[in-house]
Design a protein around this motif. Structure first.
Motif, mmCIF file in Angstrom:
data_model
loop_
_atom_site.group_PDB
_atom_site.id
_atom_site.type_symbol
_atom_site.label_atom_id
_atom_site.label_comp_id
_atom_site.label_asym_id
_atom_site.label_seq_id
_atom_site.Cartn_x
_atom_site.Cartn_y
_atom_site.Cartn_z
ATOM 1 N N LEU A 157 0.916 -1.493 0.571
ATOM 2 C CA LEU A 157 0.106 0.167 -0.541
ATOM 3 C C LEU A 157 1.331 0.944 -0.138
ATOM 4 O O LEU A 157 0.221 2.583 0.557
ATOM 5 C CB LEU A 157 -1.411 -0.015 1.492
ATOM 6 N N ASN A 158 2.518 1.244 0.098
ATOM 7 C CA ASN A 158 2.873 2.230 -0.210
ATOM 8 C C ASN A 158 2.725 3.045 1.090
ATOM 9 O O ASN A 158 3.136 4.451 1.367
ATOM 10 C CB ASN A 158 2.635 3.425 -1.200
ATOM 11 N N ASP A 159 2.299 2.139 2.451
ATOM 12 C CA ASP A 159 2.216 2.555 3.513
ATOM 13 C C ASP A 159 3.677 2.667 4.324
ATOM 14 O O ASP A 159 3.776 1.344 4.740
ATOM 15 C CB ASP A 159 1.454 2.232 4.395
ATOM 16 N N GLU A 160 4.599 3.444 4.681
ATOM 17 C CA GLU A 160 5.754 3.150 4.812
ATOM 18 C C GLU A 160 5.806 3.272 6.305
ATOM 19 O O GLU A 160 6.874 2.421 6.788
ATOM 20 C CB GLU A 160 6.781 5.306 4.687
ATOM 21 N N ARG A 161 4.868 2.764 7.584
ATOM 22 C CA ARG A 161 4.948 2.626 8.454
ATOM 23 C C ARG A 161 5.001 0.889 8.345
ATOM 24 O O ARG A 161 5.512 0.086 9.601
ATOM 25 C CB ARG A 161 3.360 2.687 9.408
ATOM 26 N N ASN A 162 4.481 0.416 7.397
ATOM 27 C CA ASN A 162 4.871 -0.666 7.245
ATOM 28 C C ASN A 162 6.071 -1.490 6.620
ATOM 29 O O ASN A 162 7.145 -3.048 7.195
ATOM 30 C CB ASN A 162 3.954 -1.635 6.306
ATOM 31 N N MET A 163 6.969 -0.309 6.550
ATOM 32 C CA MET A 163 8.890 -0.984 6.865
ATOM 33 C C MET A 163 9.557 -0.465 7.621
ATOM 34 O O MET A 163 10.588 -0.898 7.966
ATOM 35 C CB MET A 163 9.399 0.156 5.929
ATOM 36 N N GLU A 164 9.393 -0.076 8.797
ATOM 37 C CA GLU A 164 10.037 0.493 9.823
ATOM 38 C C GLU A 164 10.488 -0.778 10.545
ATOM 39 O O GLU A 164 11.271 -0.534 10.299
ATOM 40 C CB GLU A 164 8.727 1.807 10.952
ATOM 41 N N ALA A 174 -15.039 -4.105 14.414
ATOM 42 C CA ALA A 174 -15.444 -2.989 14.025
ATOM 43 C C ALA A 174 -15.153 -1.800 13.601
ATOM 44 O O ALA A 174 -15.680 -0.570 13.645
ATOM 45 C CB ALA A 174 -17.005 -2.927 13.819
ATOM 46 N N ASN A 175 -14.099 -1.463 14.458
ATOM 47 C CA ASN A 175 -13.490 -0.508 13.567
ATOM 48 C C ASN A 175 -12.521 -0.003 12.524
ATOM 49 O O ASN A 175 -11.712 -1.158 12.761
ATOM 50 C CB ASN A 175 -13.092 0.114 15.070
ATOM 51 N N VAL A 176 -12.352 0.886 12.365
ATOM 52 C CA VAL A 176 -10.514 1.003 11.721
ATOM 53 C C VAL A 176 -9.444 1.361 12.723
ATOM 54 O O VAL A 176 -9.967 2.646 13.085
ATOM 55 C CB VAL A 176 -11.139 1.704 10.461
ATOM 56 N N ILE A 177 -8.842 0.665 12.152
ATOM 57 C CA ILE A 177 -7.464 1.212 12.796
ATOM 58 C C ILE A 177 -6.186 2.245 12.531
ATOM 59 O O ILE A 177 -6.710 2.610 11.489
ATOM 60 C CB ILE A 177 -6.618 -0.199 13.268
ATOM 61 N N ASP A 178 -6.033 2.330 13.270
ATOM 62 C CA ASP A 178 -5.220 3.686 12.761
ATOM 63 C C ASP A 178 -3.698 3.980 13.079
ATOM 64 O O ASP A 178 -2.675 4.914 12.745
ATOM 65 C CB ASP A 178 -6.195 5.591 13.756
ATOM 66 N N CYS A 179 -3.519 2.739 13.694
ATOM 67 C CA CYS A 179 -2.186 2.373 14.053
ATOM 68 C C CYS A 179 -1.644 2.036 12.827
ATOM 69 O O CYS A 179 -2.269 1.696 12.843
ATOM 70 C CB CYS A 179 -2.197 1.996 15.777
ATOM 71 N N ARG A 180 -0.029 1.581 13.673
ATOM 72 C CA ARG A 180 0.720 0.140 12.369
ATOM 73 C C ARG A 180 0.649 -0.668 12.677
ATOM 74 O O ARG A 180 -0.134 -1.208 14.070
ATOM 75 C CB ARG A 180 2.278 0.813 12.624
ATOM 76 N N PRO A 181 -0.709 -1.570 11.694
ATOM 77 C CA PRO A 181 -1.093 -2.102 12.451
ATOM 78 C C PRO A 181 0.438 -3.785 12.901
ATOM 79 O O PRO A 181 -0.751 -4.102 13.616
ATOM 80 C CB PRO A 181 -1.297 -2.978 10.105
ATOM 81 N N ALA A 182 1.314 -3.689 12.772
ATOM 82 C CA ALA A 182 1.758 -4.929 13.121
ATOM 83 C C ALA A 182 1.855 -4.585 14.751
ATOM 84 O O ALA A 182 2.412 -4.946 15.854
ATOM 85 C CB ALA A 182 3.498 -4.814 12.967
ATOM 86 N N ASP A 183 1.053 -2.939 15.521
ATOM 87 C CA ASP A 183 1.293 -3.198 16.713
ATOM 88 C C ASP A 183 0.449 -3.239 17.798
ATOM 89 O O ASP A 183 0.901 -3.539 19.128
ATOM 90 C CB ASP A 183 1.084 -1.333 17.120
ATOM 91 N N LEU A 184 -1.115 -4.314 16.826
ATOM 92 C CA LEU A 184 -1.642 -5.051 16.741
ATOM 93 C C LEU A 184 -1.647 -6.618 17.857
ATOM 94 O O LEU A 184 -2.117 -7.634 17.929
ATOM 95 C CB LEU A 184 -3.285 -4.949 16.358
ATOM 96 N N LEU A 185 -0.047 -7.093 16.377
ATOM 97 C CA LEU A 185 0.648 -8.259 16.701
ATOM 98 C C LEU A 185 1.056 -8.681 17.988
ATOM 99 O O LEU A 185 2.418 -8.085 18.327
ATOM 100 C CB LEU A 185 0.755 -8.414 15.545
ATOM 101 N N LYS A 186 1.076 -9.428 18.997
ATOM 102 C CA LYS A 186 1.822 -9.774 19.799
ATOM 103 C C LYS A 186 2.877 -10.958 18.930
ATOM 104 O O LYS A 186 2.998 -11.785 18.015
ATOM 105 C CB LYS A 186 0.911 -11.376 20.596
#
Length: 465
Positions: free
Chosen positions: A123-130, A407-419
């Motif tokens: 998605l060219n979402d640079e947060r996913n490259m951090e 039921a919500n759209v997250i606004d954080c970096r997706p990986a922040d939700l992963l254990k």
């Protein structure tokens, strides 16, 4: 002989994207070993030898340990930096993995021989490259951060993928610590004049080297590379002629001759290229069955209209065949751009190409959004990252009607939700291995990877051919 003023550097992709694009990634390590030392003498800037689909295919189809290929090639090619394609937080898989998996994967990849990590996000979402960038820097390796090239119009422009979009992304990636930046044109959509404009604009705002990766699918790639070179691009990707063209990449040989005697002369010896090319010509018949021979044409002129990457077309055809609905392929082609627009114009590259493609097929076969895949639901909730444009509100409403998990759209970096996931992966294999490479195979592919490891350690016999 006068010194070359500003030679174009070449990344050779024959060992990775060349055969991935033409022969379903089926080239075996043994066919690389016999020519690797000669490839090392050519003087490539780097050689892309790993990543993308090579990890998955090695396990599922070749019965090869994927970690062995870079180890072997590093010994045979000590003078040429080895490069891999890393899907950001997706690594070499199809979902986001926890940061501890990303960190361990990059660390081990560096240890087995990878020097340059080309990192992209679908998605060219640079947060996913951090997480990848942090791990690459910690390993002391080269982080090549990548922008996936995409269009909404025939040419660069419009409200989404315009020049400002790419310039802003490049500035962000440089500020994040990119050692170089690549434009990744997976469908061969970049037109020659757009390549010139884009490279000119980026060279004005970035200080790190700029590289162009484009496929030959539409027939424009060689022209676009030459215009990019004229505009000052530092590095281009090419393949040796036997593994070039079609859905692969521009052939290096004519580009070397075209630049000979100019101030962008590559300095590469054409005769050396022809000699190593004979090896690939000799092994190509082994893989002929995987070559798409449905059309006589070397290019897919249709991609200039529908903009669907070649690998994605084969997936669409496969899905429709399974449903006995191949006659509806034209309808799917027409549905694809509608779905893509409704989902916020994601670039069509793994895994978003599969997400959009599967939904388009379901829309045609069953009715528009009568069935919504789990992946589309997760995508709409932000679990893959931030789309380039807003998602259609009507699609969002339908998704929330079915998707009970979030039921919500997250606004954080997706990986922040992963254990963290490495502990679970170690538990999966603890009875027969503690090797970090094996643990990572289990972490990324808990089903197919675990099956491979059981075969590797003699716990399960491979199927008889």
């Amino acid at each position: 002989m006068t010194a070359i003023k500003n030679p174009v550097k070449i990344t050779d992709v024959t060992f990775r994207d060349g055969h991935q694009s033409l022969f379903a990634t089926r080239m075996r390590t043994e066919d690389m070993v016999n020519i690797a030392s000669e490839m090392d003498k050519i003087g490539f800037y780097s050689m892309e030898v790993w990543g993308g689909a090579t990890f998955d295919v090695a396990i599922r189809f070749l019965n090869e340990d994927p970690w062995e290929r870079p180890r072997i090639l590093k010994k045979l090619m000590p003078n040429t930096p080895l490069q891999m394609l890393l899907r950001g937080q997706n690594l070499v898989g199809y979902r986001h993995y926890a940061d501890d998996v990303v960190d361990a994967f990059v660390k081990h990849s560096a240890e087995v021989g990878i020097d340059i990590f080309r990192v992209f996000d679908a998605l060219n979402d640079e947060r996913n490259m951090e997480a990848s960038i942090k791990a690459i820097k910690k390993a002391g390796k080269h982080a090549q951060l990548t922008i996936s090239y995409s269009l909404t119009e025939r040419k660069m422009g419009g409200s989404v993928y315009n020049l400002d979009y790419y310039v802003n992304k490049a500035i962000i990636l440089q500020d994040m610590g990119a050692d170089s930046i690549a434009i990744k044109d997976m469908a061969g959509l970049i037109a020659p004049d757009d390549a010139f404009k884009l490279v000119k604009a980026l060279k004005k705002v970035i200080e790190v080297p700029l590289q162009l990766h484009t496929h030959y699918s539409s027939g424009m790639a060689s022209m676009s590379c030459l215009k990019a070179i004229e505009a000052g691009v530092d590095v281009i990707d090419t393949a040796l002629a036997p593994f070039a063209l079609r859905s692969s990449h521009p052939a290096i040989e004519p580009i070397v001759v075209a630049l000979e005697g100019t101030d962008r002369d590559t300095g590469i010896d054409l005769n050396q290229l022809l000699e190593v090319g004979e090896h690939f010509e000799s092994i190509a018949p082994k893989y002929r069955e995987f070559l798409n021979q449905t059309s006589l044409s070397v290019i897919d002129a249709g991609v200039l209209v529908h903009q669907i990457p070649g690998g994605m077309i084969s997936n669409l055809v496969s899905q429709l065949k399974q449903a006995n609905a191949l006659h509806r392929l034209k309808e799917v082609y027409e549905e694809m751009p509608r779905v893509r627009k409704e989902l916020g114009y994601p670039p069509l590259v793994t895994p978003t190409s599969q997400i959009v493609g599967v939904q388009a097929v379901q829309n045609v076969l069953v009715g528009r959004y009568k069935i919504i895949s789990k992946q589309v639901m997760e995508y709409c909730c932000g679990l893959y990252g931030r789309p380039p444009a807003p998602i259609d509100p009507a699609v969002m409403e339908r998704v929330f009607k079915y998707y009970k998990k979030n039921a919500n759209v997250i606004d954080c970096r997706p990986a922040d939700l992963l254990k963290p996931e490495m502990y679970t992966a170690r538990e999966l294999v603890k009875d027969f291995t503690q090797d970090i490479g094996d643990v990572l195979i289990a972490a990324i592919y808990p089903i197919t990877g675990l099956a491979f490891l059981k075969k590797k350690y003699g716990l399960e016999s491979p199927p008889q051919k």
